[in-house]
Design an enzyme around this catalytic site. Structure first.
Site, mmCIF file in Angstrom:
data_model
loop_
_atom_site.group_PDB
_atom_site.id
_atom_site.type_symbol
_atom_site.label_atom_id
_atom_site.label_comp_id
_atom_site.label_asym_id
_atom_site.label_seq_id
_atom_site.Cartn_x
_atom_site.Cartn_y
_atom_site.Cartn_z
ATOM 1 N N GLU A 139 -1.986 1.128 -4.603
ATOM 2 C CA GLU A 139 -1.597 -0.200 -4.135
ATOM 3 C C GLU A 139 -1.019 -0.965 -5.306
ATOM 4 O O GLU A 139 -1.392 -0.752 -6.464
ATOM 5 C CB GLU A 139 -2.799 -0.932 -3.539
ATOM 6 C CG GLU A 139 -3.445 -0.178 -2.391
ATOM 7 C CD GLU A 139 -3.878 -1.060 -1.238
ATOM 8 O OE1 GLU A 139 -3.687 -2.290 -1.313
ATOM 9 O OE2 GLU A 139 -4.409 -0.507 -0.260
ATOM 10 N N CYS A 155 0.831 -1.209 0.000
ATOM 11 C CA CYS A 155 0.000 0.000 0.000
ATOM 12 C C CYS A 155 0.864 1.257 0.000
ATOM 13 O O CYS A 155 0.340 2.370 0.171
ATOM 14 C CB CYS A 155 -0.946 0.001 1.204
ATOM 15 S SG CYS A 155 -0.105 -0.027 2.803
#
Length: 367
Positions: free
Chosen positions: A357, A323
């Protein structure tokens, strides 16, 4: 503007994210798949401050450039349609009820693709439980709300339950996931399905050459463990959060999965356990029964610590969901000394923001 979307500019912002990722990690460019989000109504979760004036209440957000000045939010096309359509009717009914209105500080929404809606009302004052329950029951009966929670400091009142059940699909399969209020869940459910599909695709390639057990770190509520269970022989999944471990075990039972074991352990502890250090929480786990060829990591924004990064380098296959591209780039500086990228992905979980992400499948370089 806050909470707004810009569909005409969506592709441009996605292209900019791709360029940013491949500039930061050039080795991802040749094998990169890009998964676009719906350009609007993509969030299944939303949180809003409630601003009180003498005349009315309104939803408010705050611009970082002027954090003391509330900005009224009349609609939120970032949120899924169920949330967006519920916002104003909900606030209108709350405004007519002093029990629900008095001291209301925030409203949080949690919705699912499968149709459930959970709303949390957060207060600055202690609630009269019976009065609030009676008022909340009437509120729920007039709106498309399945579950309603009242919160204040050291107080949590449930009308019935504090979770929803999401159904996520990939590869013509579906899995059930408990999503608990005030806990981490993937906010973009459509993108979560893409992430599961991508992870399954790479996992099938891994086991096509050699049967493998899977070690997963940072497993959360079992999001990936459950979707990959039918591909690997056995899965050992670890997670430090007690509530997430409990939810993962609930989800395993809901999906009738028996080849996944979940243990409450930090990634650093797992590394030490694999080196032979004894942990009481591993007392019922015989590590000698596992044939780990693959490790799956989905760390927080800080990425992998030194010990875990070194441990990951010992595996034939590494599946890494990130992330934070900056910490992924840092970790890959080490991992690419021993491994090479076979596949990579960009998942636009948060359109119109700098967040992105990504996923990487690495295999050990030939000796």
């Amino acid at each position: 503007m806050l909470c707004q979307v810009f569909p005409n500019n969506y592709q441009q912002q996605l292209d900019e994210k791709r360029q940013r990722l491949t500039s930061l990690i050039p080795s991802m460019a040749d094998n990169l798949s890009v998964f676009a989000s719906p350009p609007a109504h993509y969030r299944q979760r939303a949180e809003f401050r409630i601003w009180h004036t003498p005349e009315r209440l309104f939803y408010a957000m705050f611009d970082p450039a002027n954090p003391k000045q509330p900005v009224e939010v009349e609609a939120c096309p970032m949120a899924c349609e169920a949330i967006d359509q519920l916002m104003q009717p909900l606030l209108a009914l709350i405004s007519q009820n002093e029990v629900l209105k008095n001291g209301l500080f925030e409203i949080d929404f949690l919705a699912t693709l499968s149709g459930e809606m959970l709303v949390t009302l957060i207060y600055r004052r202690k609630l009269d439980e019976q009065a609030w329950l009676q008022a909340a029951q009437g509120l729920r009966e007039g709106l498309p709300i399945n579950h309603l929670i009242g919160r204040s400091r050291k107080q949590k009142i449930l009308l019935d339950q504090d979770f929803v059940i999401e159904r996520l699909r990939a590869d013509n399969q579906a899995w059930l996931f408990q999503q608990i209020e005030n806990s981490f869940t993937q906010p973009n459910a459509q993108m979560a399905q893409n992430m599961l599909a991508w992870a399954r695709e790479q996992s099938r390639k891994i086991v096509a050459d050699q049967a493998s057990d899977l070690l997963e770190l940072y497993c959360g509520n079992g999001h990936f463990s459950i979707a990959l269970a039918d591909i690997f022989d056995k899965v050992l999944a670890t997670e430090i959060s007690k509530s997430s471990v409990k939810s993962a075990q609930f989800n395993l039972a809901q999906n009738q999965i028996e080849n996944v074991t979940v243990v409450k352990m930090a990634a650093e502890e797992v590394a030490l356990a694999l080196q032979g250090q004894a942990f009481n929480r591993m007392a019922d786990v015989d590590l000698n029964r596992y044939n780990f060829k693959t490790i799956f990591v989905d760390p927080p924004r800080s990425g992998l610590d030194d010990l875990t990064r070194g441990m990951a380098a010992n595996y034939q296959h590494i599946l890494y969901i990130s992330c934070n591209p900056d910490t992924l780039a840092r970790d890959l500086e080490t991992l690419l000394q021993t491994h090479q990228i076979q596949a990579a992905a960009l998942f636009d979980q948060f359109p119109y923001s700098h967040h992105l992400e990504s996923g990487v499948w690495l295999t050990r370089k030939p000796a």
